[in-house]
Design a protein around this motif. Structure first.
Motif, PDB file in Angstrom:
ATOM      1  N   ILE A 193       0.874  -1.178   0.000  1.00 35.80           N
ATOM      2  CA  ILE A 193       0.000   0.000   0.000  1.00 35.80           C
ATOM      3  C   ILE A 193       0.909   1.226   0.000  1.00 35.80           C
ATOM      4  O   ILE A 193       1.860   1.302   0.771  1.00 35.80           O
ATOM      5  N   LYS A 194       0.616   2.187  -0.844  1.00 32.19           N
ATOM      6  CA  LYS A 194       1.509   3.319  -1.027  1.00 32.19           C
ATOM      7  C   LYS A 194       1.119   4.488  -0.111  1.00 32.19           C
ATOM      8  O   LYS A 194       0.041   5.049  -0.237  1.00 32.19           O
ATOM      9  N   ARG A 220       8.957   3.399  10.033  1.00 34.18           N
ATOM     10  CA  ARG A 220       8.049   4.460  10.453  1.00 34.18           C
ATOM     11  C   ARG A 220       6.624   3.911  10.614  1.00 34.18           C
ATOM     12  O   ARG A 220       6.154   3.157   9.761  1.00 34.18           O
ATOM     13  N   LEU A 221       5.974   4.308  11.684  1.00 35.65           N
ATOM     14  CA  LEU A 221       4.599   3.882  11.939  1.00 35.65           C
ATOM     15  C   LEU A 221       3.692   5.108  11.894  1.00 35.65           C
ATOM     16  O   LEU A 221       3.947   6.110  12.561  1.00 35.65           O
ATOM     17  N   THR A 280       6.969   4.527   2.622  1.00 34.66           N
ATOM     18  CA  THR A 280       6.937   4.985   1.229  1.00 34.66           C
ATOM     19  C   THR A 280       6.466   6.434   1.140  1.00 34.66           C
ATOM     20  O   THR A 280       6.069   6.895   0.069  1.00 34.66           O
ATOM     21  N   ASP A 281       6.525   7.161   2.271  1.00 39.66           N
ATOM     22  CA  ASP A 281       6.044   8.541   2.284  1.00 39.66           C
ATOM     23  C   ASP A 281       7.114   9.549   1.897  1.00 39.66           C
ATOM     24  O   ASP A 281       6.915  10.752   2.009  1.00 39.66           O
ATOM     25  N   GLY A 282       8.287   9.065   1.457  1.00 42.09           N
ATOM     26  CA  GLY A 282       9.363   9.957   1.053  1.00 42.09           C
ATOM     27  C   GLY A 282      10.377  10.222   2.145  1.00 42.09           C
ATOM     28  O   GLY A 282      11.402  10.860   1.897  1.00 42.09           O
ATOM     29  N   ASP A 338       4.190  -0.298   1.683  1.00 42.66           N
ATOM     30  CA  ASP A 338       3.862  -0.243   3.100  1.00 42.66           C
ATOM     31  C   ASP A 338       2.879  -1.346   3.449  1.00 42.66           C
ATOM     32  O   ASP A 338       2.139  -1.843   2.617  1.00 42.66           O
ATOM     33  N   ARG A 339       2.857  -1.730   4.721  1.00 38.95           N
ATOM     34  CA  ARG A 339       2.066  -2.876   5.137  1.00 38.95           C
ATOM     35  C   ARG A 339       1.161  -2.511   6.305  1.00 38.95           C
ATOM     36  O   ARG A 339       1.365  -1.499   6.973  1.00 38.95           O
ATOM     37  N   ILE A 340       0.167  -3.360   6.524  1.00 42.77           N
ATOM     38  CA  ILE A 340      -0.716  -3.246   7.686  1.00 42.77           C
ATOM     39  C   ILE A 340      -0.496  -4.476   8.549  1.00 42.77           C
ATOM     40  O   ILE A 340      -0.526  -5.603   8.057  1.00 42.77           O
ATOM     41  N   LEU A 341      -0.250  -4.243   9.826  1.00 39.72           N
ATOM     42  CA  LEU A 341      -0.001  -5.302  10.793  1.00 39.72           C
ATOM     43  C   LEU A 341      -1.173  -5.411  11.758  1.00 39.72           C
ATOM     44  O   LEU A 341      -1.828  -4.420  12.072  1.00 39.72           O
ATOM     45  N   ARG A 342      -1.413  -6.618  12.236  1.00 38.35           N
ATOM     46  CA  ARG A 342      -2.519  -6.865  13.170  1.00 38.35           C
ATOM     47  C   ARG A 342      -2.011  -7.593  14.401  1.00 38.35           C
ATOM     48  O   ARG A 342      -1.236  -8.545  14.301  1.00 38.35           O
TER      49      ARG A 342
END
Length: 375
Positions: A66-67, A337-338, A356-358, A367-371
């Motif tokens: 995910i960008k 970065r979170l 991926t925010d620069g 970017d990833r989502i963690l659970r």
């Protein structure tokens, strides 16, 4: 055109149809791909107990690639909507894990620096009205719009928040009272945070239609609190208390307990300092900017979770009736970065990375989502 009366805010809210671009997938929201099928992506296997504490030792990857994810809000089904800051896309991530799928593209997004498609919120009456709310940067301002996933024409509900390439705020959330709260930044003009006539450097409290909410400190004004530099985290505890995270300038980041009408000091005070005889309110927690740069916030049980960007960690802050306990750093340096942290309907804690925010070091799958399931 209609005018919202905002006390000293002399802002005109233009309710208009924005030109459609991109748009929702045919047929509305995406379906959930069965876990384990080709293209389904990661799957969630750990069960959660609503009301339990998130198990930070039991990570599962919900989705990846995910960008620049920013806002995250849950649908009644448990699926999540995620805002991609730079593309203006809203993607849907299945509750059970899997590939993110575009379900909407917000028109008019101007992504520059820290601006773009930022916070998301799902209407508390979503089953009846179908509204999703978004905070976005345009070429002229920051604003809040609402839309339905099967309608390509968003409605502007609040505009006229000054924008810049930094300090755009952007977090929105519905409170326990059903009102819409928005954290704004000073857009580089620090004096605006102390100006009651400006929506910048504030926490705003609005009706779902974008009007100043009844019971605000100043009747007819959307301002709920002032003296903020850049608010990007909003979370309520079980007692209905609002906590907010705030970026400092060079020295101290903050967690504040937000009370109506209070002044949190910026730019006169950064962190704890002279309250000027009670005029300013000190934060509950401070960190150095290298340790935190706090964005999203969420509360599960009696713990506040704060996602740190520059600090590359998840802060846990115990809450009690009198204030806060000693913060503890978790996941330090593990995922970069979170940006956002949120509690899902099943009690699990979802965390998004922001590499991926620069400004981050991009890793495979970002970017990833963690659970983290609740136990």
């Amino acid at each position: 055109m209609r005018r919202n009366v905002k006390g000293g805010l002399c802002a005109v809210v233009l309710v208009m149809a924005l030109a459609a671009c991109g748009g929702a997938e045919p047929g509305g929201p995406a379906g959930t791909a069965p876990a384990g099928t080709p293209g389904a992506g990661p799957s969630v296997t750990g069960t959660s107990e609503p009301g339990g504490a998130p198990d930070l030792g039991a990570v599962e990857e919900v989705s990846r690639d995910i960008k620049a994810p920013w806002g995250l809000a849950f649908l009644p089904s448990g699926d999540a909507l995620v805002a991609e800051r730079d593309s203006g896309k809203v993607v849907q991530v299945p509750a059970g894990g899997g590939a993110a799928r575009e379900v909407y593209r917000v028109p008019g997004v101007h992504a520059e620096g820290e601006g773009g498609l930022l916070g998301l919120a799902v209407s508390p009456s979503y089953a009846a009205d179908g509204y999703v709310y978004a905070y976005l940067t345009t070429e002229s301002d920051n604003r809040i719009v609402r839309f339905r996933l099967d309608d390509r024409t968003p409605q502007v509900v609040f505009d006229g928040i000054a924008s810049a390439s930094f300090h755009d705020g952007g977090r929105i959330a519905f409170g326990p009272d059903g009102m819409l709260y928005a954290g704004t930044g000073d857009a580089g003009e620090s004096s605006s945070a102390q100006d009651p006539a400006s929506p910048n450097g504030k926490i705003l409290r609005l009706t779902p239609e974008g009007e100043p909410a009844p019971g605000n400190p100043t009747p007819g004004s959307p301002m709920y609190s002032l003296g903020h530099r850049n608010v990007q985290g909003l979370a309520w505890d079980g007692q209905g208390r609002l906590f907010a995270t705030e970026f400092g300038q060079d020295t101290y980041d903050e967690v504040n307990l937000i009370e109506p009408g209070r002044n949190y000091g910026w730019p006169e005070v950064e962190g704890k300092g002279d309250t000027d005889g009670g005029r300013f309110t000190d934060p509950l927690v401070t960190w150095s900017t290298a340790e935190a740069s706090p964005s999203g916030a969420a509360i599960a049980g009696n713990t506040l979770y704060v996602a740190a960007l520059r600090g590359e960690r998840l802060w846990t802050v115990p809450l009690d009736d009198g204030g806060t306990g000693a913060p503890r750093a978790e996941l330090e340096g593990r995922y970069g970065r979170l940006r956002t942290v949120a509690v899902a309907p099943d009690g699990a804690l979802w965390v998004t990375t922001s590499n991926t925010d620069g400004r981050g070091e991009v890793r495979e799958g970002d970017d990833r989502i963690l659970r983290y399931p609740a136990r």
